[in-house]
Scaffold this motif. Structure first.
Motif, mmCIF file in Angstrom:
data_model
loop_
_atom_site.group_PDB
_atom_site.id
_atom_site.type_symbol
_atom_site.label_atom_id
_atom_site.label_comp_id
_atom_site.label_asym_id
_atom_site.label_seq_id
_atom_site.Cartn_x
_atom_site.Cartn_y
_atom_site.Cartn_z
ATOM 1 N N PHE A 180 29.852 -24.380 -19.279
ATOM 2 C CA PHE A 180 28.771 -24.766 -20.189
ATOM 3 C C PHE A 180 28.331 -23.608 -21.064
ATOM 4 O O PHE A 180 28.068 -23.784 -22.246
ATOM 5 C CB PHE A 180 27.593 -25.357 -19.416
ATOM 6 N N LYS A 181 28.281 -22.410 -20.517
ATOM 7 C CA LYS A 181 27.849 -21.258 -21.305
ATOM 8 C C LYS A 181 28.911 -20.826 -22.311
ATOM 9 O O LYS A 181 28.583 -20.299 -23.370
ATOM 10 C CB LYS A 181 27.458 -20.102 -20.395
ATOM 11 N N ASP A 182 30.183 -21.034 -21.989
ATOM 12 C CA ASP A 182 31.268 -20.660 -22.890
ATOM 13 C C ASP A 182 31.526 -21.693 -23.978
ATOM 14 O O ASP A 182 32.272 -21.424 -24.920
ATOM 15 C CB ASP A 182 32.561 -20.420 -22.107
ATOM 16 N N SER A 183 30.947 -22.887 -23.844
ATOM 17 C CA SER A 183 31.186 -23.936 -24.840
ATOM 18 C C SER A 183 30.394 -23.640 -26.112
ATOM 19 O O SER A 183 29.383 -22.923 -26.070
ATOM 20 C CB SER A 183 30.765 -25.293 -24.272
ATOM 21 N N PRO A 184 30.827 -24.156 -27.249
ATOM 22 C CA PRO A 184 30.075 -23.958 -28.489
ATOM 23 C C PRO A 184 28.617 -24.433 -28.372
ATOM 24 O O PRO A 184 27.716 -23.810 -28.936
ATOM 25 C CB PRO A 184 30.831 -24.784 -29.521
ATOM 26 N N ALA A 185 28.385 -25.503 -27.614
ATOM 27 C CA ALA A 185 27.014 -26.011 -27.432
ATOM 28 C C ALA A 185 26.186 -25.077 -26.560
ATOM 29 O O ALA A 185 24.965 -25.086 -26.635
ATOM 30 C CB ALA A 185 27.046 -27.409 -26.810
ATOM 31 N N GLY A 186 26.848 -24.265 -25.732
ATOM 32 C CA GLY A 186 26.135 -23.384 -24.812
ATOM 33 C C GLY A 186 25.827 -22.013 -25.365
ATOM 34 O O GLY A 186 25.135 -21.231 -24.748
ATOM 35 N N ARG A 187 26.353 -21.703 -26.500
ATOM 36 C CA ARG A 187 26.139 -20.358 -27.076
ATOM 37 C C ARG A 187 24.879 -20.278 -27.864
ATOM 38 O O ARG A 187 24.312 -21.142 -28.358
ATOM 39 C CB ARG A 187 27.319 -19.977 -27.964
#
Length: 182
Positions: free
Chosen positions: A175-182
């Motif tokens: 989740f943190k590495d996803s575009p939405a998580g950044r």
């Protein structure tokens, strides 16, 4: 020299015995749904030797996984509320261990995602302690019925909460590495 080799071999053996391998896959819908309500409804953990249910291990695993979903950005519904809703929906006795049951529960609980799964444990110490053999974790999207997250782990030598924490770290990373998580 021989004692050194024995010590090195023993260390390598203990490291290999206490490791496992896991995998986590997350759908793009789940990655975009941070902040959604999620219910971790439980896990069907069974003794590998005789297939009996081990509810204590199920609860320990679910409790250890919970902080990871919070860290990944979800609002996690309190377990006491989940137990009450399961009793009211008469799903607790039959168990909610498939996608259809999870979707039914999710609609009653008004959550977007439901997390559930199953696993096999090996007893130790006369059944007082358990080590995880394998586990499968699924998060189903209540709106579509689709699997939004799938995780699996197999190995030996780790207690269920330790494995839940390892899987949880992988979930948070996704989740943190996803575009939405950044």
């Amino acid at each position: 020299m021989n004692n050194t080799l024995v010590v090195i071999f023993a260390i390598m053996l203990s490291v290999n015995l206490s490791c496992g391998s896991g995998r986590v896959s997350v759908s793009s819908d789940a990655l975009a749904a941070k902040g959604a309500n999620v219910a971790i409804i439980g896990f069907d953990m069974r003794n590998k030797k005789d297939s009996t249910a081990v509810p204590r291990v199920s609860d320990e695993f679910a409790d250890a996984l919970l902080p990871s979903f919070m860290e990944a950005g979800f609002r996690v519904i309190e377990r006491k509320k989940i137990d009450l809703l399961l009793r009211e929906a008469e799903l607790q006795a039959s168990g909610v261990v498939d996608a259809d049951g999870a979707v039914r529960f999710g609609k009653i609980a008004r959550v977007r995602f439901v997390v559930y799964g199953s696993g096999l444990v090996n007893p130790s110490g006369g059944g007082r302690d358990f080590f995880l053999h394998s586990v499968s974790v699924k998060m189903v999207d209540v709106e579509t019925g689709a699997t939004a997250l799938a995780a699996s782990w197999s190995g030996a030598g780790l207690r269920p909460p330790e494995v839940a924490e390892e899987i949880g770290k992988d979930i948070v990373k996704k989740f943190k590495d996803s575009p939405a998580g950044r």
